[in-house]
Design a protein around this motif. Structure first.
Motif, mmCIF file in Angstrom:
data_model
loop_
_atom_site.group_PDB
_atom_site.id
_atom_site.type_symbol
_atom_site.label_atom_id
_atom_site.label_comp_id
_atom_site.label_asym_id
_atom_site.label_seq_id
_atom_site.Cartn_x
_atom_site.Cartn_y
_atom_site.Cartn_z
ATOM 1 N N GLU A 88 0.855 -1.177 0.000
ATOM 2 C CA GLU A 88 0.000 0.000 0.000
ATOM 3 C C GLU A 88 0.897 1.234 0.000
ATOM 4 O OE1 GLU A 88 -3.762 2.247 2.137
ATOM 5 O OE2 GLU A 88 -2.789 0.605 3.203
ATOM 6 N N ILE A 89 0.513 2.231 -0.776
ATOM 7 C CA ILE A 89 1.270 3.468 -0.862
ATOM 8 C C ILE A 89 0.646 4.507 0.070
ATOM 9 C CG2 ILE A 89 2.134 5.284 -2.368
ATOM 10 C CD1 ILE A 89 3.178 2.409 -2.925
ATOM 11 N N GLU A 282 5.405 14.999 -3.276
ATOM 12 C CA GLU A 282 6.472 14.850 -2.279
ATOM 13 C C GLU A 282 6.949 13.413 -2.096
ATOM 14 O OE1 GLU A 282 5.963 17.746 1.245
ATOM 15 O OE2 GLU A 282 3.912 17.245 0.627
ATOM 16 N N GLY A 283 6.358 12.497 -2.853
ATOM 17 C CA GLY A 283 6.725 11.106 -2.673
ATOM 18 C C GLY A 283 5.862 10.431 -1.625
ATOM 19 N N GLY A 284 6.207 9.215 -1.314
ATOM 20 C CA GLY A 284 5.417 8.468 -0.341
ATOM 21 C C GLY A 284 6.126 7.214 0.124
ATOM 22 N N TYR A 285 5.430 6.446 0.936
ATOM 23 C CA TYR A 285 5.979 5.242 1.543
ATOM 24 C C TYR A 285 5.278 4.012 0.965
ATOM 25 C CZ TYR A 285 7.614 8.626 4.991
ATOM 26 O OH TYR A 285 8.200 9.700 5.599
ATOM 27 N N GLN A 286 6.072 3.043 0.580
ATOM 28 C CA GLN A 286 5.526 1.757 0.150
ATOM 29 C C GLN A 286 5.569 0.804 1.344
ATOM 30 O OE1 GLN A 286 6.438 -0.391 -3.775
ATOM 31 N NE2 GLN A 286 7.727 -1.484 -2.311
ATOM 32 N N VAL A 287 4.394 0.441 1.836
ATOM 33 C CA VAL A 287 4.283 -0.459 2.990
ATOM 34 C C VAL A 287 3.920 -1.845 2.475
ATOM 35 C CG1 VAL A 287 3.097 -0.926 5.162
ATOM 36 C CG2 VAL A 287 3.540 1.444 4.451
ATOM 37 N N ARG A 288 4.701 -2.832 2.854
ATOM 38 C CA ARG A 288 4.513 -4.203 2.350
ATOM 39 C C ARG A 288 4.329 -5.169 3.508
ATOM 40 N NH1 ARG A 288 8.680 -6.090 -2.082
ATOM 41 N NH2 ARG A 288 7.346 -4.580 -3.164
#
Length: 311
Positions: A88-89, A282-288
């Motif tokens: 999820e981003i 601004e970009g983001g976080y890839q949560v796995r």
């Protein structure tokens, strides 16, 4: 090239603890097919010839003779785990605007693991309620189905057929709709309570004791079967069937006598990574989150399956 630095700290220990500890109370997959840890992606497991354990050879030994030799003819198969996981981003903006005390990355990890767990529930339900995975089975129809309170006799059907497998099943698995019909069946209430009445119902423990079972498991989870973009169509993961299996909590894959189990390699996978290429300006976080598993049926003759238990 300079590696992008996350504008907010990533609490990986928290994410890992959430993913590893996540459990949904509605799910029964782990109770139906217990997990066994394997050290490598490829592993050996035993498909037993149950008859070998019940065929008595000549055990008498002469004064100077050697004992007769026996051999277990179980087949050692090679299996491998499969990777199951989702991403999820989470945009940086969502992290910045989160209420105090709320960690969007932790919430994302929990959400992802919830979906991975639901997918496992569907896989296990399809395995347990797949007629091909049971050597002993019966398809009910018409007035033999347990939803027919006038003509059907589920107690006689269950008790009679539980004597069919070479090892009597010790765990029952019902879909929620089957369970609801069963515990309100007049003949079930009469058998369990001995009151001769038809009102009320029975509990899981009461029926388990009456049927000489260790446990009754009821699958209640829902899954949306509609394709993405279509209107939601919720259905039970566990359908209108009933399965009775012999379950032993296995210590390893090569020694246990059980209808089936789940091979698991390592702990659940969890990770979060920042990238300027994700999540807007601004970009983001890839949560796995995910896990490596394989659900296996190793003794299909240690069960009895009622297909279409209710209408």
């Amino acid at each position: 090239m300079t590696t992008a630095v996350a504008p907010y700290p990533i609490n990986l220990p928290l994410i890992a603890s959430i993913v590893i500890a996540y459990a949904n109370g509605e799910m029964i997959a782990d109770a139906v097919l217990p997990r066994v840890t394997v050290s490598k992606a490829e592993f050996k497991y035993l498909v037993q010839s149950v008859a070998d354990h019940f065929t008595v050879p000549d055990t008498r030994v002469g004064r100077k003779a050697k004992p007769n030799q026996v051999e277990s003819n179980g087949t050692m198969e090679t299996g491998s785990v499969f990777d199951y996981g989702l991403d999820e981003i989470v945009p940086v903006e969502d992290v910045r605007n989160a209420p105090e005390g709320v960690d969007p990355l932790a919430l994302a990890a929990e959400f992802v693991m919830k979906l991975v767990t639901l997918d496992r529930e569907v896989r296990v339900a399809n395995t347990v309620f797949g007629a091909a995975n049971h050597s002993n089975k019966l398809t009910l129809s018409g007035n033999s189905q347990w939803s027919d309170y006038t003509n059907s006799d589920p107690i006689t059907a269950i008790l009679t057929n539980l004597d069919t497998p070479i090892m009597r099943p010790n765990v029952a698995i019902f879909g929620r709709s089957v369970w609801t019909k069963l515990i309100l069946h007049p003949k079930v209430i009469d058998y369990v309570n001995g009151k001769g009445g038809t009102s009320g119902g029975v509990t899981r423990q009461q029926l388990a004791d009456a049927l000489e079972l260790e446990e009754i498991l009821v699958g209640s989870a829902f899954v949306n079967t509609a394709r993405k973009g279509q209107a939601m169509s919720l259905q039970r993961c566990w359908g209108k069937h009933a399965a009775f299996i012999y379950r032993e909590i296995p210590a390893e894959t090569t020694r246990s006598t059980t209808w089936g189990f789940t091979a698991q390699q390592g702990e659940r996978i969890s990770d979060a990574e920042f990238s300027k290429q994700l999540g807007g300006l601004e970009g983001g976080y890839q949560v796995r989150a995910g896990e490596r598993l394989n659900e296996l049926v190793t003794a299909p003759d240690l069960s009895f399956f009622f297909q279409n238990a209710i209408a």
